[in-house]
Design a protein around this motif. Structure first.
Motif, short mmCIF file in Angstrom:
data_model
loop_
_atom_site.label_atom_id
_atom_site.label_comp_id
_atom_site.label_asym_id
_atom_site.label_seq_id
_atom_site.Cartn_x
_atom_site.Cartn_y
_atom_site.Cartn_z
N LYS A 72 0.84 -1.21 0.00
CA LYS A 72 0.00 0.00 0.00
C LYS A 72 0.87 1.26 0.00
O LYS A 72 0.51 2.27 0.61
CB LYS A 72 -0.92 0.01 1.22
CG LYS A 72 -1.89 -1.15 1.28
CD LYS A 72 -2.76 -1.07 2.53
CE LYS A 72 -3.75 -2.22 2.60
NZ LYS A 72 -4.59 -2.15 3.83
N ARG A 75 -0.34 5.00 -0.52
CA ARG A 75 -1.07 5.75 0.52
C ARG A 75 -0.13 6.41 1.52
O ARG A 75 -0.58 7.12 2.41
CB ARG A 75 -2.01 4.82 1.26
CG ARG A 75 -3.12 4.22 0.42
CD ARG A 75 -4.12 3.50 1.32
NE ARG A 75 -4.70 4.41 2.29
CZ ARG A 75 -5.05 4.06 3.53
NH1 ARG A 75 -4.83 2.83 3.95
NH2 ARG A 75 -5.60 4.93 4.34
N GLU A 78 -0.24 10.27 1.97
CA GLU A 78 -1.51 10.66 2.58
C GLU A 78 -1.51 10.38 4.09
O GLU A 78 -1.99 11.19 4.89
CB GLU A 78 -2.65 9.90 1.90
CG GLU A 78 -4.01 10.11 2.55
CD GLU A 78 -5.05 9.11 2.06
OE1 GLU A 78 -6.11 9.01 2.71
OE2 GLU A 78 -4.80 8.43 1.04
#
Length: 290
Positions: A72, A75, A78
């Motif tokens: 992941k 991400r 963020e």
């Protein structure tokens, strides 16, 4: 007794003293090793699983965390941005704790130092007060304050500030004991009060070392404020606890929080190391001129 005999006896006494110290060191080391071995065996026997039996699975959990974070990775920016306010909250807790604890430590250090204290008979009382502050773990104080005040950054700040007062007070007092008393005596001869003698006669001498210790304590407070988040005291530690509790599916958040903490501690360590070096070099240069 001739000089040769006296030299021989003194050499024999010195060798006997060395052998005695080595014997005592060997006895203490043997006792320490025996206690460590017996303590490890007792703890291993009471554990749910054996230490060596589960040693091969030591990296299973970290590999699971990082493997999920790698999948992941998009991400990651963020998540860093999401947890940045929590990091600022942790830094605010540490900064406010060092300010309040440092001010308390200055007062306790000056009133507990021989030759500077306004009430010499009360010195043992102030020293024992600092001992109690240092002996109380921050997490215990934070749990009590959370029970009284509820969760949030205030209990963490108060708990860290209390421990900081005791720890810095001890260090500040040791530095103040080595201060030159001639400026203090000179100010006293002109009729200066106790506060004026401390402000103009003592603080200029001890300020560089005190500032160095305060910077070092600030680094410790950052780590402590992050740890206290695990007991509901706010900051980025609370977010880390929540992410770990959710388990698989949130491990990317765990890695992002660890990255923020690691980067912050490295930066603060680097800045404070340089600042402490300049303060100490400045203090030595001042002493050389004096």
């Amino acid at each position: 007794m001739t000089e040769t005999n006296a030299t021989t006896l003194s050499r024999q006494d010195y060798l006997a003293l060395v052998r005695r110290k080595r014997l005592y060191s060997a006895i203490i080391l043997t006792i320490f090793v025996a206690l460590m071995v017996s303590g490890f065996r007792t703890a291993d026997a009471r554990n749910a699983g054996g230490f060596f039996a589960g040693l091969h699975r030591f990296f299973d959990f970290p590999s699971e965390i990082f493997s999920e974070a790698i999948t992941k990775w998009r991400r990651f920016p963020e998540l860093l941005w999401r947890y940045l306010p929590s990091l600022f909250e942790t830094l605010n807790i540490a900064a406010l704790a060092i300010v309040l604890g440092g001010l308390g430590a200055v007062v306790l250090a000056l009133v507990s130092t021989h030759g500077l204290a306004p009430w010499p008979r009360a010195i043992p009382l102030f020293r024992r007060t600092m001992d109690v502050m240092r002996a109380l773990p921050e997490i215990v104080v934070a749990l009590v304050l959370i029970y009284l005040l509820g969760g949030g950054p205030v209990p963490a700040m108060a708990a860290i500030a209390l421990h900081t007062t005791g720890a810095l007070g001890k260090l500040f007092s040791e530095v103040a004991e080595n201060a030159d008393l001639k400026p203090v005596e000179g100010l006293a001869s002109t009729g200066a009060g106790w506060v004026q003698r401390m402000w103009f006669g003592v603080l200029p001498q001890v300020a560089p070392n005190w500032s160095s210790y305060a910077l070092l304590r600030f680094e410790i407070n950052i780590r402590a404020s992050a740890i206290l988040g695990f007991v509901g005291a706010g900051g980025i530690g609370y977010d880390l606890k929540t992410a770990l509790q959710w388990g698989q599916g949130r491990y990317d958040a765990v890695v992002a929080i660890f990255a923020l903490l690691f980067a912050t501690i490295v930066i603060v360590d680097h800045i404070s190391d340089r600042a402490r070096g300049r303060l100490v070099r400045g203090a030595k240069a001042t002493e050389g001129r004096i």
